[in-house]
Design a protein around this motif. Structure first.
Motif, PDB file in Angstrom:
ATOM      1  N   ASP A 114      25.344  -2.536   9.480  1.00 36.91           N
ATOM      2  CA  ASP A 114      24.821  -3.695  10.203  1.00 36.91           C
ATOM      3  C   ASP A 114      23.851  -4.493   9.342  1.00 36.91           C
ATOM      4  N   ALA A 115      23.903  -4.302   8.031  1.00 37.68           N
ATOM      5  CA  ALA A 115      22.924  -4.933   7.154  1.00 37.68           C
ATOM      6  C   ALA A 115      23.572  -5.792   6.077  1.00 37.68           C
ATOM      7  N   PHE A 116      24.747  -6.347   6.357  1.00 38.04           N
ATOM      8  CA  PHE A 116      25.396  -7.182   5.359  1.00 38.04           C
ATOM      9  C   PHE A 116      24.467  -8.328   4.980  1.00 38.04           C
ATOM     10  N   GLY A 117      24.423  -8.630   3.696  1.00 36.82           N
ATOM     11  CA  GLY A 117      23.555  -9.693   3.223  1.00 36.82           C
ATOM     12  C   GLY A 117      22.165  -9.232   2.821  1.00 36.82           C
ATOM     13  N   ARG A 118      21.833  -8.001   3.088  1.00 37.66           N
ATOM     14  CA  ARG A 118      20.510  -7.480   2.731  1.00 37.66           C
ATOM     15  C   ARG A 118      20.603  -6.688   1.430  1.00 37.66           C
ATOM     16  N   THR A 119      19.469  -6.554   0.750  1.00 38.95           N
ATOM     17  CA  THR A 119      19.406  -5.770  -0.475  1.00 38.95           C
ATOM     18  C   THR A 119      18.765  -4.429  -0.164  1.00 38.95           C
ATOM     19  N   ALA A 120      19.418  -3.363  -0.607  1.00 44.10           N
ATOM     20  CA  ALA A 120      18.885  -2.000  -0.449  1.00 44.10           C
ATOM     21  C   ALA A 120      18.124  -1.654  -1.735  1.00 44.10           C
ATOM     22  N   ALA A 169      14.890  -0.436  -7.974  1.00 41.24           N
ATOM     23  CA  ALA A 169      16.125  -1.167  -8.264  1.00 41.24           C
ATOM     24  C   ALA A 169      16.834  -1.507  -6.959  1.00 41.24           C
ATOM     25  N   GLY A 170      17.524  -2.644  -6.949  1.00 37.23           N
ATOM     26  CA  GLY A 170      18.198  -3.099  -5.739  1.00 37.23           C
ATOM     27  C   GLY A 170      19.710  -3.071  -5.868  1.00 37.23           C
ATOM     28  N   VAL A 171      20.366  -2.896  -4.709  1.00 35.59           N
ATOM     29  CA  VAL A 171      21.826  -2.920  -4.633  1.00 35.59           C
ATOM     30  C   VAL A 171      22.200  -3.809  -3.449  1.00 35.59           C
ATOM     31  N   LYS A 172      23.048  -4.794  -3.710  1.00 31.61           N
ATOM     32  CA  LYS A 172      23.541  -5.644  -2.619  1.00 31.61           C
ATOM     33  C   LYS A 172      25.061  -5.712  -2.704  1.00 31.61           C
ATOM     34  N   PHE A 173      25.683  -6.073  -1.590  1.00 31.98           N
ATOM     35  CA  PHE A 173      27.139  -6.033  -1.493  1.00 31.98           C
ATOM     36  C   PHE A 173      27.715  -7.370  -1.079  1.00 31.98           C
ATOM     37  N   GLU A 174      28.899  -7.634  -1.612  1.00 31.04           N
ATOM     38  CA  GLU A 174      29.701  -8.789  -1.213  1.00 31.04           C
ATOM     39  C   GLU A 174      31.100  -8.273  -0.898  1.00 31.04           C
ATOM     40  N   PHE A 175      31.772  -8.943   0.032  1.00 26.33           N
ATOM     41  CA  PHE A 175      33.079  -8.470   0.490  1.00 26.33           C
ATOM     42  C   PHE A 175      34.077  -9.604   0.489  1.00 26.33           C
ATOM     43  N   ASP A 176      35.231  -9.338  -0.081  1.00 25.53           N
ATOM     44  CA  ASP A 176      36.341 -10.256   0.018  1.00 25.53           C
ATOM     45  C   ASP A 176      36.755 -10.300   1.490  1.00 25.53           C
ATOM     46  N   GLN A 194       0.807  -1.216   0.000  1.00 27.04           N
ATOM     47  CA  GLN A 194       0.000   0.000   0.000  1.00 27.04           C
ATOM     48  C   GLN A 194       0.837   1.261   0.000  1.00 27.04           C
ATOM     49  N   ALA A 195       1.879   1.257   0.757  1.00 28.51           N
ATOM     50  CA  ALA A 195       2.731   2.448   0.853  1.00 28.51           C
ATOM     51  C   ALA A 195       4.169   1.996   1.052  1.00 28.51           C
ATOM     52  N   TYR A 196       5.058   2.766   0.520  1.00 26.66           N
ATOM     53  CA  TYR A 196       6.467   2.455   0.714  1.00 26.66           C
ATOM     54  C   TYR A 196       7.247   3.748   0.634  1.00 26.66           C
ATOM     55  N   GLU A 197       8.354   3.758   1.304  1.00 27.99           N
ATOM     56  CA  GLU A 197       9.281   4.885   1.213  1.00 27.99           C
ATOM     57  C   GLU A 197      10.624   4.324   0.800  1.00 27.99           C
ATOM     58  N   MET A 198      11.192   4.912  -0.200  1.00 26.58           N
ATOM     59  CA  MET A 198      12.501   4.490  -0.670  1.00 26.58           C
ATOM     60  C   MET A 198      13.515   5.508  -0.193  1.00 26.58           C
ATOM     61  N   PRO A 199      14.700   5.141   0.109  1.00 25.11           N
ATOM     62  CA  PRO A 199      15.233   3.792   0.027  1.00 25.11           C
ATOM     63  C   PRO A 199      14.790   2.946   1.222  1.00 25.11           C
ATOM     64  N   ALA A 200      14.873   1.634   1.050  1.00 26.55           N
ATOM     65  CA  ALA A 200      14.501   0.697   2.117  1.00 26.55           C
ATOM     66  C   ALA A 200      15.229  -0.616   1.875  1.00 26.55           C
ATOM     67  N   PHE A 201      15.424  -1.366   2.939  1.00 21.96           N
ATOM     68  CA  PHE A 201      16.003  -2.692   2.802  1.00 21.96           C
ATOM     69  C   PHE A 201      14.902  -3.702   2.533  1.00 21.96           C
ATOM     70  N   ASP A 202      15.224  -4.697   1.708  1.00 21.35           N
ATOM     71  CA  ASP A 202      14.373  -5.863   1.485  1.00 21.35           C
ATOM     72  C   ASP A 202      12.949  -5.515   1.042  1.00 21.35           C
ATOM     73  N   LEU A 203      12.813  -4.520   0.132  1.00 21.31           N
ATOM     74  CA  LEU A 203      11.484  -4.095  -0.305  1.00 21.31           C
ATOM     75  C   LEU A 203      11.416  -3.862  -1.818  1.00 21.31           C
ATOM     76  N   PRO A 204      11.488  -4.954  -2.599  1.00 25.15           N
ATOM     77  CA  PRO A 204      11.238  -4.749  -4.032  1.00 25.15           C
ATOM     78  C   PRO A 204       9.790  -4.302  -4.193  1.00 25.15           C
ATOM     79  N   PHE A 205       9.526  -3.428  -5.154  1.00 29.06           N
ATOM     80  CA  PHE A 205       8.195  -2.855  -5.322  1.00 29.06           C
ATOM     81  C   PHE A 205       7.709  -3.088  -6.741  1.00 29.06           C
ATOM     82  N   TYR A 206       6.515  -3.641  -6.859  1.00 30.94           N
ATOM     83  CA  TYR A 206       5.926  -3.952  -8.156  1.00 30.94           C
ATOM     84  C   TYR A 206       4.668  -3.126  -8.356  1.00 30.94           C
ATOM     85  N   LYS A 207       4.462  -2.707  -9.619  1.00 32.62           N
ATOM     86  CA  LYS A 207       3.308  -1.874  -9.916  1.00 32.62           C
ATOM     87  C   LYS A 207       2.845  -2.147 -11.346  1.00 32.62           C
ATOM     88  N   GLY A 208       1.533  -2.094 -11.538  1.00 33.00           N
ATOM     89  CA  GLY A 208       0.954  -2.228 -12.867  1.00 33.00           C
ATOM     90  C   GLY A 208      -0.307  -1.394 -12.951  1.00 33.00           C
TER      91      GLY A 208
END
Length: 182
Positions: free
Chosen positions: A113-119, A80-87, A43-57
């Motif tokens: 503190d959000a390693f492994g999450r998608t922004a 769009a999402g951005v996630k990180f990996e670290f050596d 119903q409502a979303y605010e970007m940016p956010a973690f773990d919240l892909p948003f679909y609309k039609g």
């Protein structure tokens, strides 16, 4: 799971009417007119956010009260999402490693503190990536930050490795996928 919601604007209404779909996915007693149906994944979303892909039609259609109207609405990812990996060498060298992601509107997310999450960010748009170690900027390939140009439906994976030059900080490898949802 998608939350099913219809927003309808008809000729007799100047404001959108929000109606929850029943278990049979129908709405009844709607007067004749042209309606626009918008389906969203929340119903409502605010970007940016973690773990919240948003679909609309959205689809507009003329509806008659004496006939059944079927709306087939294709929902596409609009952010769009951005996630990180670290050596491991990066984590070993920078023990208080953190990332700040800032969108073109100035809104930001902290990734310490959000390693492994998608922004997730509104798209299209630009995201600036700034790295730090306990508050001190860590250069990305000698620059103080890096930018990504995002488009709807993309998922970016950014991998950080120690730079080959000791003064460069970290190197950034970027992979972009369309379709977004991991």
């Amino acid at each position: 799971p998608l939350r099913r919601q219809r927003r309808m604007c008809g000729r007799d209404s100047s404001k959108p009417v929000t109606a929850r779909l029943g278990t049979d996915r129908t709405l009844s007693n709607i007067p004749d007119g042209n309606y626009t149906v918008t389906l969203t994944s929340s119903q409502a979303y605010e970007m940016p956010a973690f773990d919240l892909p948003f679909y609309k039609g959205q689809l507009s259609k003329n509806v008659s009260s004496d006939a059944v109207s079927v709306f087939d609405v294709l929902c596409e990812q609009s952010n769009a999402g951005v996630k990180f990996e670290f050596d491991a060498s990066v984590i070993k060298k920078y023990t208080m490693f953190g990332i700040t992601l800032t969108d073109s509107e100035g809104a930001s997310l902290s990734y310490s503190d959000a390693f492994g999450r998608t922004a997730w960010f509104d798209a299209p748009g630009t995201v600036t990536i700034t790295l730090n170690n306990g508050g001190t900027v860590v250069p990305i390939e000698i620059a103080s930050s890096a930018q990504l140009e995002l488009a709807p439906g993309e998922l970016w994976t950014v991998t950080f490795n120690l730079a080959s030059s000791t003064s460069a900080g970290v190197e950034m490898d970027v992979e972009r996928e369309s379709g977004g949802q991991p």
